[in-house]
Design an enzyme around this catalytic site. Structure first.
Site, PDB file in Angstrom:
ATOM      1  N   SER A   1      41.030  47.885  24.743  1.00 39.63           N
ATOM      2  CA  SER A   1      41.522  48.596  25.929  1.00 39.63           C
ATOM      3  C   SER A   1      40.586  48.403  27.119  1.00 39.63           C
ATOM      4  O   SER A   1      39.369  48.248  26.945  1.00 39.63           O
ATOM      5  CB  SER A   1      41.587  50.091  25.610  1.00 39.63           C
ATOM      6  N   ALA A   2      41.180  48.503  28.311  1.00 41.15           N
ATOM      7  CA  ALA A   2      40.374  48.495  29.538  1.00 41.15           C
ATOM      8  C   ALA A   2      39.406  49.670  29.575  1.00 41.15           C
ATOM      9  O   ALA A   2      38.461  49.675  30.372  1.00 41.15           O
ATOM     10  CB  ALA A   2      41.298  48.543  30.748  1.00 41.15           C
TER      11      ALA A   2
ATOM     12  N   ALA B   1      50.166  58.239  32.469  1.00 45.74           N
ATOM     13  CA  ALA B   1      50.659  58.627  33.794  1.00 45.74           C
ATOM     14  C   ALA B   1      52.092  58.142  34.089  1.00 45.74           C
ATOM     15  O   ALA B   1      52.909  58.927  34.595  1.00 45.74           O
ATOM     16  CB  ALA B   1      49.683  58.171  34.876  1.00 45.74           C
TER      17      ALA B   1
ATOM     18  N   ARG C   1      40.866  51.502  38.583  1.00 47.20           N
ATOM     19  CA  ARG C   1      40.908  50.455  37.542  1.00 47.20           C
ATOM     20  C   ARG C   1      42.031  49.493  37.888  1.00 47.20           C
ATOM     21  O   ARG C   1      43.111  49.911  38.310  1.00 47.20           O
ATOM     22  CB  ARG C   1      41.151  51.084  36.173  1.00 47.20           C
TER      23      ARG C   1
ATOM     24  N   ASN D   1      46.804  49.949  30.538  1.00 52.92           N
ATOM     25  CA  ASN D   1      47.882  50.953  30.677  1.00 52.92           C
ATOM     26  C   ASN D   1      49.304  50.359  30.595  1.00 52.92           C
ATOM     27  O   ASN D   1      49.907  49.991  31.608  1.00 52.92           O
ATOM     28  CB  ASN D   1      47.697  51.721  31.984  1.00 52.92           C
TER      29      ASN D   1
ATOM     30  N   TYR E   1      36.671  56.926  23.081  1.00 50.63           N
ATOM     31  CA  TYR E   1      37.763  55.980  22.791  1.00 50.63           C
ATOM     32  C   TYR E   1      37.338  54.564  23.215  1.00 50.63           C
ATOM     33  O   TYR E   1      37.532  53.591  22.490  1.00 50.63           O
ATOM     34  CB  TYR E   1      39.016  56.447  23.538  1.00 50.63           C
TER      35      TYR E   1
ATOM     36  N   GLU F   1      51.046  61.410  26.396  1.00 48.61           N
ATOM     37  CA  GLU F   1      51.702  60.488  27.341  1.00 48.61           C
ATOM     38  C   GLU F   1      50.751  60.071  28.454  1.00 48.61           C
ATOM     39  O   GLU F   1      49.876  60.819  28.867  1.00 48.61           O
ATOM     40  CB  GLU F   1      52.974  61.118  27.942  1.00 48.61           C
TER      41      GLU F   1
ATOM     42  N   ASP G   1      48.680  55.597   5.250  1.00 49.17           N
ATOM     43  CA  ASP G   1      47.491  55.824   6.077  1.00 49.17           C
ATOM     44  C   ASP G   1      46.516  54.639   5.969  1.00 49.17           C
ATOM     45  O   ASP G   1      45.961  54.394   4.891  1.00 49.17           O
ATOM     46  CB  ASP G   1      46.825  57.122   5.605  1.00 49.17           C
TER      47      ASP G   1
END
Ligand code: NAD
Ligand code: GDD
Length: 328
Positions: A119-120, A194, A284, A179, A150, A192, A51
């Site tokens: 991330s975007a 898209a 996006r 993505n 997030y 999961e 961890d």
């Protein structure tokens, strides 16, 4: 001398593929994760299960001055995980703790620099309201207004990595992934994204049947195939540019179009049933001007070519599960 790499999150989708890529390049690789990769045997020379929220464990695994360190471990998932609000405290606490620990340990071990996967989702919501014209240029990040916790954690951690560059002379590199999809990614269970969800639903549907889609399907996204994600990651890591920079595709589609492409690959005629679900931003798309300028490279593969490989793999998983259920 053999080069060494540490991949944090090596039991996950991108980390698992990155280990394979680094092995092909001749690296000695240590992978680290809470779990082994679920779909294929790890190719890492050494794999530590543990961890990264635990400082002591972090100190143990960073026992040398790795040539390259990739920090991909995070508490993450698709819209069904990050936009429901149910996991906000965990997402922020778990991912921020991992980044705080790993930076501290690597800096103290004199690791030259780390790669960090932002991330975007850190881009402001107000620039992603128009599905046909989203703005995800790197310099549009501020004033900040991500639509998820997030995204806020990613923004905080981006700043943390760059602060270590300024104050400790590190050479950290920050990418903003848009993505990412491909074989051996999470395809069921709620985390999961898209592309995998649509491949699964299409594989499970009978010809002439229907697939359920969250929202009206006119929301837009771009999706980047794993191989190009790895190429961008490695090029950035070895470049003189610290980022943050988009690593994504500029081929924007609606979710309805995504379903049509996958149904066509599967050779099925399907009816789309639009249902309520977690949606995220309306539109996006990656803006690849900066990556092109700074790295002299940008993703160019078509969405369809990546979906063909991904559908083939997910269809096999779906069929395998069905056969196991029949045999039981
Ligand atoms: P993933 O969930 O498949 O992999 C992340 C891995 O981190 C998992 O295997 C998980 O077990 C591990 N992990 C989580 N908490 C941990 C802990 N406390 N200690 C050790 N390991 C821990 O996700 P991915 O798609 O491979 O994404 C990799 C990185 O890229 C993440 O930081 C993610 O936020 C970022 N990213 C991914 C996408 C995408 O579309 N896949 C988009 C933007 C950003
Ligand atoms: N996951 C999923 N499953 N999404 C669906 C579905 C479905 O069955 N049907 C329609 N969608 C819609 C979602 O409502 C959303 O509007 C869009 O498809 C894209 O969803 P995701 O792929 O799950 O997530 P995202 O694009 O909003 O965010 C993802 O990409 C970010 C980087 O660009 C996430 O994976 C983030 O974690 C990641 O950082």
């Amino acid at each position: 001398m053999t080069k060494t790499a540490l991949v944090c999150g090596a039991g996950g989708f991108i980390g698992g593929h990155l280990v394979k890529r680094l092995k092909r390049e001749g690296f000695w690789v240590r992978g680290v994760d809470l779990k082994f990769p679920p779909f294929a045997e790890t190719e890492a020379d050494d794999f530590a299960v543990g961890d990264l929220r635990d400082q002591y464990f972090c100190r143990q695994i960073v026992d040398r001055r790795f040539d390259e360190v990739y920090q991909l471990a995070a508490d993450m998932g698709g819209a069904g995980y990050i936009f429901t609000g149910e996991h906000d405290a965990d997402v922020m606490h778990n991912s921020a703790t991992i980044n705080l620990n790993m930076l501290d340990v690597c800096q103290k071990r004199n690791v030259r620099g780390m790669f960090y996967s932002s991330s975007a989702c850190m881009y402001p919501e107000h620039n992603q309201m128009d599905p046909n014209n989203p703005n995800c240029a790197e310099d549009s990040a501020y004033p900040a207004n991500p639509d998820s916790e997030y995204g806020w954690e990613k923004l905080f951690s981006e700043r943390l990595y760059l602060a270590y560059n300024r104050n400790h002379g590190m050479r950290n590199r920050v990418a903003r992934y848009h993505n990412i999809f491909g074989p051996e990614g999470t395809w069921d269970g709620g985390k999961e994204k898209a592309p995998a969800a649509v491949c699964r639903k299409v594989a499970q549907a009978t010809n002439g049947g229907e697939v359920e889609i969250w929202g009206d399907g006119t929301q837009t996204r771009s999706f980047l195939f794993i191989e190009e994600c790895l190429e961008g990651t490695i090029r950035l890591t070895r470049s003189d540019f610290e980022g943050p920079v988009n690593v994504g595709s500029e081929e924007m589609v609606t979710i309805n179009q995504l379903v049509d492409i996958v149904a066509d690959i599967a050779g099925k005629k399907l009816h789309k049933k639009h249902i309520p679900g977690p949606l995220g931003v309306r539109g996006r798309n990656s803006d690849n001007r900066l990556i092109g300028q700074k790295l002299g490279w940008k993703p160019s593969a078509t969405l369809r070519s990546g979906l063909e490989k991904t559908y083939e793999w997910i269809e096999r998983q779906v069929r395998g599960n069905q056969e196991r259920a029949k045999a039981a």
